[in-house]
Design a protein around this motif. Structure first.
Motif, PDB file in Angstrom:
ATOM      1  N   ALA A  74      35.070  46.764  43.651  1.00 30.76           N
ATOM      2  CA  ALA A  74      36.119  46.353  42.649  1.00 30.76           C
ATOM      3  C   ALA A  74      35.516  45.353  41.700  1.00 30.76           C
ATOM      4  N   GLU A  75      34.982  44.356  42.287  1.00 29.79           N
ATOM      5  CA  GLU A  75      34.197  43.551  41.226  1.00 29.79           C
ATOM      6  C   GLU A  75      33.183  44.223  40.240  1.00 29.79           C
ATOM      7  N   TYR A  76      32.512  45.083  40.650  1.00 30.11           N
ATOM      8  CA  TYR A  76      31.434  45.666  39.873  1.00 30.11           C
ATOM      9  C   TYR A  76      32.217  46.541  38.770  1.00 30.11           C
ATOM     10  N   GLY A 127      44.294  39.344  36.057  1.00 23.68           N
ATOM     11  CA  GLY A 127      42.617  39.109  35.776  1.00 23.68           C
ATOM     12  C   GLY A 127      41.926  39.956  34.635  1.00 23.68           C
ATOM     13  N   LEU A 128      42.309  41.068  34.279  1.00 21.62           N
ATOM     14  CA  LEU A 128      41.781  41.735  33.556  1.00 21.62           C
ATOM     15  C   LEU A 128      42.411  41.824  32.059  1.00 21.62           C
ATOM     16  N   ALA A 129      43.884  41.832  32.115  1.00 20.87           N
ATOM     17  CA  ALA A 129      44.539  42.107  30.892  1.00 20.87           C
ATOM     18  C   ALA A 129      44.388  41.136  29.717  1.00 20.87           C
ATOM     19  N   VAL A 140      31.581  40.911  51.645  1.00 18.50           N
ATOM     20  CA  VAL A 140      30.476  41.519  50.933  1.00 18.50           C
ATOM     21  C   VAL A 140      29.278  40.939  51.206  1.00 18.50           C
ATOM     22  N   GLY A 141      29.208  39.830  51.799  1.00 24.49           N
ATOM     23  CA  GLY A 141      27.838  39.116  52.135  1.00 24.49           C
ATOM     24  C   GLY A 141      27.182  38.007  51.033  1.00 24.49           C
ATOM     25  N   ARG A 142      28.078  37.869  50.160  1.00 25.33           N
ATOM     26  CA  ARG A 142      27.832  36.919  48.877  1.00 25.33           C
ATOM     27  C   ARG A 142      28.722  36.526  48.438  1.00 25.33           C
ATOM     28  N   ALA A 143      28.595  35.681  47.169  1.00 23.21           N
ATOM     29  CA  ALA A 143      29.804  35.119  46.712  1.00 23.21           C
ATOM     30  C   ALA A 143      30.335  36.052  45.757  1.00 23.21           C
ATOM     31  N   VAL A 144      31.641  36.303  45.583  1.00 24.50           N
ATOM     32  CA  VAL A 144      32.259  37.339  44.684  1.00 24.50           C
ATOM     33  C   VAL A 144      33.246  36.666  43.839  1.00 24.50           C
ATOM     34  N   LYS A 145      33.574  37.055  42.568  1.00 24.56           N
ATOM     35  CA  LYS A 145      34.315  36.671  41.714  1.00 24.56           C
ATOM     36  C   LYS A 145      35.584  37.593  41.729  1.00 24.56           C
ATOM     37  N   LEU A 146      36.695  37.033  42.417  1.00 24.75           N
ATOM     38  CA  LEU A 146      37.883  37.653  42.444  1.00 24.75           C
ATOM     39  C   LEU A 146      38.706  37.819  41.294  1.00 24.75           C
ATOM     40  N   GLU A 179      38.836  33.930  48.780  1.00 22.88           N
ATOM     41  CA  GLU A 179      37.449  34.122  48.507  1.00 22.88           C
ATOM     42  C   GLU A 179      36.654  33.805  49.688  1.00 22.88           C
ATOM     43  N   SER A 180      37.020  33.197  50.721  1.00 24.07           N
ATOM     44  CA  SER A 180      36.097  33.164  51.823  1.00 24.07           C
ATOM     45  C   SER A 180      35.973  34.589  52.837  1.00 24.07           C
TER      46      SER A 180
END
Length: 337
Positions: free
Chosen positions: A248-250, A294-296, A48-54, A41-42
């Protein structure tokens, strides 16, 4: 003492192989840290320069009718050997079924066959109840299937074409973009501009050569073209391979949105159709287990062209999926464990 540098955007590789990590964003150093104090996460946040949801947020699936039905499918590979072997699979509207497996176990051949790009040796494929076995790619698309291919620059886009030309690549013959048999460039540019904005494709202009864009923006362009067709079935093969963390997050978020049309006010307010009918059935192929889990909504594990079993990601472990990827059938897991 010998020093080695290692460059990668794959966070698990960086954490496994590094002792010291330097993070770059837009050509500038945004952080330097020891691996002991680093987390996925860090690192993603610095990249990215912002908080990202992996791991993307998603509501529980509420599957509807079967939208993609595959029965007894056998397909030959490029070397004349069986690549997909008597495979059965159902994908429901409103779910993401992920196919997990080690590369080269029939995933590419399966996706190409469903999209009409590879010949069926035997078996049947149905899209929303319509038999499309052996149909042309155009006919399969008209039946309601969209396709995000594994090789974006070989099969998904033409690098020398502009952004707007690639967005119109498949639908160029649509009456929406023709006037008296000629291209209606006003309508084309309006449509392309809307897609670029809606899917956050970062490009200097619609006239920019697609090959000059980053991998993530090319993938978002392909996704924009395919999802704008309002497909009943979406086949997405390696949708985030080679793209940055932010892209990838998008992409993950757009896939979940497409699976979960309940959040689309248009379907609810206008009551065009029952929301379960409106939802898209998504067949996703990935070798990234983080992405798969994460997606399935369901995970189908493939080995040598056969499905070893279908498991629930909320219950199954990575170890179990790993064993199935090595050829252990789901009903044999207890014996192995």
């Amino acid at each position: 003492m010998l020093f080695r540098s290692f460059i990668s955007h794959k966070l698990h590789e960086v954490l496994a192989l590094s002792t010291r990590i330097t993070v770059l964003r837009n050509g500038a150093v945004t952080g330097e840290l020891q691996v002991e104090g680093a987390t996925r996460e860090s690192l993603a946040n610095l990249m990215v320069g912002r908080a990202v949801k992996l791991i993307p947020d998603k509501l529980p699936a509420e599957p509807g009718d079967v939208a993609l039905e595959i029965r007894d499918l056998t397909v030959m590979g490029d070397r004349g050997l069986t690549a997909v072997d008597d495979l059965d699979l159902d994908v429901h509207k409103g779910e993401i079924l992920c196919i997990a497996g080690v590369s080269g176990n029939g995933q590419r051949e399966l996706a190409e066959t469903v999209a009409g790009l590879r010949q069926v040796e035997s078996g049947t494929i149905k899209v929303d109840g319509l038999d499309v076995t052996g149909a042309l790619p155009r006919e399969i698309r008209e039946a309601g299937l969209a396709y995000v291919p594994e090789e974006r620059m070989r099969e998904g886009a033409i690098g020398d074409f502009t952004v707007w030309e690639n967005l119109l690549l498949i639908d160029h013959a649509s009456s929406d973009y023709l006037k008296r048999g000629l291209f209606d460039f006003g309508a084309i540019k309006d449509h392309s501009g809307e897609l670029v904005e809606a899917f956050d494709v970062r490009t200097p202009s619609l006239e920019t050569s697609t090959g000059s864009l980053s991998g993530g923006n090319i993938q978002k362009l392909i996704l924009a073209r395919e999802l704008s067709a309002s497909p009943t079935v979406l086949v997405a093969s390696q949708p985030t391979r080679g793209v940055d963390i932010g892209a990838a997050e998008y992409i993950h978020r757009r896939l979940i949105d497409k699976r979960n049309v309940l959040s689309d006010a248009e379907f609810i307010q206008q009551k065009l159709v029952d929301y379960r009918t409106a939802r898209t059935a998504i067949l996703m192929i990935s070798e990234d287990l983080d992405e798969v889990f994460g997606l399935a909504d369901r995970i189908a594990v493939i080995y040598e062209g056969r499905i070893m079993g279908i498991v629930d990601p909320k219950v199954a472990t990575r170890e179990q999926v790993g064993l199935m990827m090595a050829g252990v059938a789901s009903d044999q897991l207890d014996d192995v464990g």
